[in-house]
Design an enzyme around this catalytic site. Structure first.
Site: not given
Ligand code: BES
Ligand code: ZN
Length: 587
Positions: A261, A285-286, A289, A308, A367, A375
């Site tokens: 995002e 989703h993005e 955010h 999330e 990570d 989520y």
């Molecule tokens: N912000 C997250 C990606 C993220 C989370 C990067 C933690 C680094 C650390 C992003 O908004 C996200 O949640 N992406 C999801 C997609 C969503 C539809 C659940 C993904 O990457 O799958």
């Molecule tokens: Zn997210």
């Protein structure tokens, strides 16, 4: 000492950085940035200043007026990186650090031309969430901190440099071009983002352009045609869109996430380009955010569910508003499945504490703690609140919440205090402490029913009727495949594939659900397709379960090891580290 974020050396009693002037020269030959960061404090101050860094080579540290300052770079902690301690004379307005990044900088992926769609130009991109900004810029890398910035990226003149910021100018100077960008709204450091490559764009909405490599951009504009409807839905649910533009950038396939995002310029995986518009909820989703996360930010990774969980909730509300309640229910059902799997995995790994909403992550790499729990457990918790007070009151609460904390960072405790005030009695009614501090999913969690879900459940394990499958959306295929027993008889799987060509699916969500049931059932005819995917795609949502499935059976363990040895160099450093720790755990 007052450190409030277990993942940052930032000390709240030291001067707080308020703005950044960043200059970086992108050098593809050495895979480094030669850079300068001028940090200005909110209030001039003296004494110590602690900045976060990772793998940076510090050349000089001075005050903004050029006077040299004494500094010390501590030995690196494996999770936090190295603390840069600077001694400030009284009333110092800010500091200037000249430095270089390392070729292994954890936020950056330097792609060879072969790793791009065009195959002729190199590509560079950043991924700073959760704690990787420090490998690009020395700063107080905690989401409690918000900064505005101005940046100058010097790139090879044949390439474009993009930032998640407002475009100011581009001027060519011989073999290089200098791109200037500005971020006038204060953002947490993890939202600093840029990409450099052979990039083209097309208009895709009233406030949106889609950027991608030239050969990809038309497909991307088609796939994401619903942007304006998402923005309209978002604004009517959550209030005005505060970021001016909502542009999208489709990344090369090694991008480790589905989407990120970054403000004004969301980064997306090219695996969303399924040709059927079925993956647009990642865009929803993005976009969501923009309110939950980018405006109201989690105070540290321990409160990640506030980013999330809220954003999953907002995403599904946007899906409901634009595609209808049945579609939203199918997505919610998929999410529930993923949640149950994540909880079972943490329990079997002996880490049930990572299934709480509010986590304790001292000594834990965000990570490695990442999962669907914040989520989808977060989503269910908010749904339980909504069900308890009714939608009209909850909608008013959501808007009040965003208004109260916009451009701020909050903890779970602050969220609970606000809720207790705005919706008295609700936290007691839904037994909030079991959600927040308890492990797993409370038995009272809301369950969403829908006609399509009932129909899917009724299929059971009987052979799949042709007339039914012909009408399946990609999401229904995914729900069907994810619901098949492990193992499913190989003959059944072979017939399914012969009839529906699942191994050839162009939809990565369906494909990966299929590969997983096949691999977990010993249907090894799919191995070549799985190996090709592991070589071509770096999205962790696919890498992790595929490697896990391969490592899970002695017969395919070696396939996993060899695939990782071959592909690791082409994964983003974050994905490489995460899969490496899965390999280490498997022994
Ligand atoms: N912000 C997250 C990606 C993220 C989370 C990067 C933690 C680094 C650390 C992003 O908004 C996200 O949640 N992406 C999801 C997609 C969503 C539809 C659940 C993904 O990457 O799958
Ligand atoms: Zn997210």
């Amino acid at each position: 000492m007052a450190r409030h974020d277990p993942h940052s050396y930032a000390d709240t009693e030291h001067p707080q950085v308020q703005s950044l002037r960043w200059k970086a020269r992108v050098d593809f030959a050495t895979r480094t940035l030669e850079a300068e960061a001028a940090l200005t404090f909110a209030v001039p101050g003296g004494g110590p200043l602690h900045l976060d860094t990772r793998d940076l080579t510090i050349h000089t540290v001075t005050a903004l007026d050029g006077k040299p300052l004494a500094f010390q770079l501590s030995p690196a902690d494996p999770i936090l990186g190295a603390r840069l301690a600077i001694q400030l004379p009284p009333r110092t307005a800010g500091v200037r650090v000249r430095y270089a990044t390392s070729p292994g900088a954890s936020a950056l992926q330097w792609l060879a031309p072969e790793q791009t769609a065009g195959g002729e130009q190199p590509f560079l991109f950043s991924q700073c969430q959760a704690i990787h900004a420090r490998s690009v810029v020395p700063l107080q890398d905690s989401p409690r901190v918000r900064i505005t910035y101005e940046a100058e990226l010097t790139v090879p003149a044949r390439l474009r440099g993009l930032m998640a910021a407002a475009f100011v100018s581009r001027r060519q100077d011989g073999a290089v071009a200098v791109e200037s960008w500005a971020m006038p709204q204060p953002v947490p450091p993890y939202l600093l983002a840029f990409a450099v490559g052979d990039l083209a764009s097309r208009e895709a909405g009233a406030r949106s352009r889609v950027w991608a490599e030239p050969s990809v951009v038309d497909a991307a504009v088609w796939e994401f045609a619903g942007i304006d409807a998402f923005l309209a839905a978002g604004e009517s649910l959550f209030g005005p869109y505060d970021w001016d533009r909502f542009d999208l950038l489709v990344m090369p396939p090694s991008f480790p996430y589905g989407g990120m995002e970054n403000p004004r310029l969301t980064f997306l995986t090219p695996t969303l380009l399924a040709g059927d518009r079925s993956q647009v909820r990642v865009v929803a989703h993005e976009l969501a955010h923009s309110w939950t996360g980018n405006l109201v930010t989690n105070a540290s990774a321990e409160h990640f569910w506030l980013n999330e969980g809220w954003t999953r909730y907002a995403e599904l509300r946007i899906v409901e508003a634009t595609a209808g309640v049945e579609t939203a229910a199918l997505h919610a059902a998929l999410c529930r499945r993923e949640l149950d799997k994540a909880v079972a995995r943490f329990v079997s790994e002996g880490r049930p504490e990572l299934t709480r909403l509010r986590t304790h992550l001292e000594g834990v790499d965000p990570d490695d703690a990442f999962s669907e729990v914040p989520y989808d457990k977060g989503y269910l918790f908010l749904r339980a609140m909504e069900d308890s007070v009714g939608r009209p009151r909850f909608d008013a609460f959501v808007r009040a919440y965003i208004r109260a904390f916009r451009f701020g960072a909050i903890t779970t405790e602050e969220f609970l205090a606000f809720t207790a005030k705005e919706l008295p009695g609700t936290l007691e009614a839904i037994d909030a402490p079991t959600w927040i501090d308890g492990a797993g999913v409370p038995a009272t969690a809301p369950v969403q029913r829908s006609a399509l879900l009932e129909a899917l459940d009724a299929l059971g394990t009987a052979p799949l009727p042709r007339a039914t499958a012909e009408r399946f959306s990609p999401t229904e295929w995914q729900l069907y495949l994810d619901g098949l027993p492990r193992p499913t008889p190989v003959d059944t799987l072979r017939t399914l594939d012969d009839t529906w060509a699942l191994t050839a699916s162009g939809n990565h969500e369906v494909l990966v659900s299929w590969l997983l049931v096949a691999l977990e059932s010993g249907h090894d005819a799919v191995l070549p397709r799985a190996e090709r995917l592991l070589a071509e795609v770096g999205r962790m949502k696919y890498l992790k379960p595929l490697y896990r499935a391969l490592l899970g059976r002695p017969a395919t363990r070696d396939v996993a090891r060899k695939a990782f040895a071959r592909n690791a160099p082409s994964y983003h450093p974050i994905a490489r580290a995460v899969v490496q720790s899965m390999m280490d755990a498997a022994g």
